[in-house]
Design a protein around this motif. Structure first.
Motif, PDB file in Angstrom:
ATOM      1  N   TRP A   1       0.887  -1.030  -0.103  1.00  0.00           N
ATOM      2  CA  TRP A   1      -0.155   0.094   0.050  1.00  0.00           C
ATOM      3  C   TRP A   1       0.898   1.289   0.062  1.00  0.00           C
ATOM      4  CZ3 TRP A   1      -1.581  -4.020   3.434  1.00  0.00           C
ATOM      5  CH2 TRP A   1      -2.763  -4.511   3.148  1.00  0.00           C
ATOM      6  N   VAL A   2       0.442   2.319  -0.391  1.00  0.00           N
ATOM      7  CA  VAL A   2       1.125   3.550  -0.412  1.00  0.00           C
ATOM      8  C   VAL A   2      -0.054   4.670  -0.083  1.00  0.00           C
ATOM      9  CG1 VAL A   2       2.331   5.089  -2.152  1.00  0.00           C
ATOM     10  CG2 VAL A   2       2.332   2.941  -2.497  1.00  0.00           C
ATOM     11  N   VAL A   3       0.809   5.437   1.052  1.00  0.00           N
ATOM     12  CA  VAL A   3       0.111   6.482   1.553  1.00  0.00           C
ATOM     13  C   VAL A   3       0.887   7.655   1.825  1.00  0.00           C
ATOM     14  CG1 VAL A   3       0.857   5.499   4.019  1.00  0.00           C
ATOM     15  CG2 VAL A   3      -1.284   7.085   3.665  1.00  0.00           C
ATOM     16  N   ALA A   4       0.133   9.028   1.450  1.00  0.00           N
ATOM     17  CA  ALA A   4       0.956  10.066   1.310  1.00  0.00           C
ATOM     18  C   ALA A   4       0.476  10.996   2.433  1.00  0.00           C
ATOM     19  CB  ALA A   4       0.685  10.905  -0.097  1.00  0.00           C
ATOM     20  N   ASN A   5       1.392  11.627   3.307  1.00  0.00           N
ATOM     21  CA  ASN A   5       0.949  12.387   4.308  1.00  0.00           C
ATOM     22  C   ASN A   5       1.844  13.626   4.548  1.00  0.00           C
ATOM     23  OD1 ASN A   5      -0.112  12.925   6.962  1.00  0.00           O
ATOM     24  ND2 ASN A   5       1.026  11.023   8.102  1.00  0.00           N
ATOM     25  N   LYS A   6       1.661  14.408   5.661  1.00  0.00           N
ATOM     26  CA  LYS A   6       2.314  15.698   5.908  1.00  0.00           C
ATOM     27  C   LYS A   6       3.732  15.416   5.841  1.00  0.00           C
ATOM     28  CE  LYS A   6       1.292  15.452  10.718  1.00  0.00           C
ATOM     29  NZ  LYS A   6       0.357  14.220  10.582  1.00  0.00           N
ATOM     30  N   PRO A   7       4.568  16.616   5.675  1.00  0.00           N
ATOM     31  CA  PRO A   7       5.976  16.425   5.615  1.00  0.00           C
ATOM     32  C   PRO A   7       6.440  15.708   7.083  1.00  0.00           C
ATOM     33  CG  PRO A   7       5.462  18.504   4.781  1.00  0.00           C
ATOM     34  CD  PRO A   7       4.136  18.002   5.125  1.00  0.00           C
ATOM     35  N   ASN A   8       7.339  14.800   6.901  1.00  0.00           N
ATOM     36  CA  ASN A   8       7.948  14.136   8.227  1.00  0.00           C
ATOM     37  C   ASN A   8       8.808  15.034   8.985  1.00  0.00           C
ATOM     38  OD1 ASN A   8       8.094  12.100  10.221  1.00  0.00           O
ATOM     39  ND2 ASN A   8      10.293  11.443   9.333  1.00  0.00           N
ATOM     40  N   ALA A   9       9.349  16.070   8.541  1.00  0.00           N
ATOM     41  CA  ALA A   9      10.226  17.039   9.069  1.00  0.00           C
ATOM     42  C   ALA A   9      10.401  18.119   8.294  1.00  0.00           C
ATOM     43  CB  ALA A   9      11.926  16.447   9.038  1.00  0.00           C
ATOM     44  N   GLY A  10      10.839  19.415   8.673  1.00  0.00           N
ATOM     45  CA  GLY A  10      10.975  20.563   7.811  1.00  0.00           C
ATOM     46  C   GLY A  10       9.659  21.405   7.908  1.00  0.00           C
ATOM     47  N   PRO A  11       9.576  22.186   6.856  1.00  0.00           N
ATOM     48  CA  PRO A  11       8.265  23.138   6.947  1.00  0.00           C
ATOM     49  C   PRO A  11       6.822  22.317   6.629  1.00  0.00           C
ATOM     50  CG  PRO A  11       9.586  23.617   5.018  1.00  0.00           C
ATOM     51  CD  PRO A  11      10.547  22.751   5.959  1.00  0.00           C
TER      52      PRO A  11
END
Length: 401
Positions: A168-178
């Motif tokens: 499965w592939v899931v996109a999410n908010k940045p793990n680090a940075g802005p």
């Protein structure tokens, strides 16, 4: 090629994949083969004989597959041995090559614009032989996050070096940075465009294949959860620094996303969560005494609460909470015969998003007395692992509570 703690011996294969390690001492060796863009291989090879004159290994084959890989990926490494009249052993390894698979794609926002720095998690199913274990009464996710990659400035990502299989592939908010481009209503989104893994599409790739998984982030406005906090001592009325500060965290009942970061808020008497999606959650509440260290990180937790919450399609107003003083955790450590010095420490560590301060923060510990008893005072509500650490430095396996 490695033998015990000895330094490894290295060689390279020729254009046909042949290589050899001659004139070896008898014994058991570990053969490791690494080829760019292919899965690595490891296998044990025994060339021990009672009275060898000399020993050598000749290795041929076109590729590599590690021992312990799923049976449907590729045949295991095959080892054949012959012995000459003088006692010399020749071991030949035939190793099938298994090419890596790759997943590429692009992450866009709800309007179709690229999402730079978005994190993308690649999740294969957890192997059936690894049955989920209970963790504080809650099963472990039945997926593993094999890889987390970051989208570039165009929102594009590439996840390579994967073994053939299903993902499965899931996109999410940045793990680090802005994270300024990540609106509060944007949600972690599974390929091809769903909020839950149950309705997501799996990608199944054979050796050498590349698949594309473009994901457009979904926009879902959640509901508000708010109420009043009771049970705490009166706060200063003169506007001075409050003596108590309460932190609240909503953890989803089942979260398969590594970069989840459950919503949390801080409050004195009234609290409010916003943009909470409908579903089942565990509410963790912890109140710190701030008198001794009002702005530092050493506040002492004194009140708390753990409560299961089901949030629907409408705002949840007037969800008042009555906190109680935190209790201590007492117990007895039993030692088997022959353990030697029984001086030891009990260590309690928060587990992930299931506790305020998860990930090792606010670790608690207490010494074990001569009679084996121990007490950890004022343990916050949450899910923890408990370990025993001996004076020698050895640490027991974790037990979840």
């Amino acid at each position: 090629l490695e033998k015990g703690a000895d330094e490894p011996i290295y060689t390279k294969a020729d254009a046909q994949g042949h290589f050899s390690f001659p004139n070896l001492e008898p014994g058991t060796y570990t053969l490791t083969v690494q080829v760019p863009d292919y899965q690595p291989a490891r296998s044990s090879i025994n060339v021990a004989i009672p009275r060898p004159a000399k020993a050598g290994i000749g290795v041929i084959g076109g590729g590599v597959i590690g021992v312990g890989r799923p049976a449907n990926v590729a045949p295991a490494m095959q080892i054949a041995k012959t012995t000459e009249k003088d006692g010399t052993i020749h071991a030949t390894a035939t190793v099938p090559m298994v090419a890596n698979v790759t997943i590429v794609g692009k992450v866009t926002d709800p309007t179709g614009a690229p999402m730079p720095d978005a994190s993308v998690e690649i999740q294969p199913p957890r192997p059936q032989r690894m049955a989920p274990l209970p963790a504080g009464g809650r099963p472990l996710p039945d997926v593993n996050t094999t890889l987390m990659v970051t989208a570039n400035s165009l929102g594009e990502f590439r996840a390579g070096g994967l073994q053939p299989g299903t993902y499965w592939v899931v996109a999410n908010k940045p793990n680090a940075g802005p994270i300024s481009a990540w609106d509060s209503s944007y949600r972690a989104t599974y390929f091809p465009g769903t909020l839950t893994r149950d309705s997501a599409r799996q990608l199944t790739l054979s050796a050498g294949q590349q698949a594309r998984a473009d994901i457009q982030i979904l926009n879902r406005t959640g509901v508000a959860v708010k109420g009043h906090i009771y049970g705490l001592p009166a706060q200063p009325a003169d506007g001075s620094i409050p003596s108590m500060m309460t932190r609240l965290l909503l953890s989803p009942e089942q979260s398969d996303v590594m970069n989840a970061n459950p919503p949390s808020v801080s409050a004195q008497t009234d609290y409010q969560f916003t943009d909470i999606l409908p579903g089942k959650y565990t509410l963790f509440v912890e109140t710190d005494a701030r008198g001794a260290d009002p702005i530092g990180m050493n506040q002492k937790p004194v009140y708390g609460l753990l409560k299961e919450v089901e949030i629907g399609q409408q705002d949840l107003n007037g969800f008042d909470l009555t906190l109680e003083p935190l209790k201590g955790l007492s117990g007895t450590a039993e030692f088997g015969e022959g353990c030697g010095n029984r001086t030891a420490t009990v260590r309690l560590s928060p587990q992930g998003s299931g506790t305020i301060g998860g990930g090792g923060i606010r670790q608690l510990q207490a010494e074990i007395g001569p009679d084996g008893t121990f007490t950890l005072p004022a343990v916050p509500a949450g899910r923890f692992s408990i370990r025993l650490q001996a004076a020698s430095g050895s640490v027991s396996a974790p037990m979840r509570i």
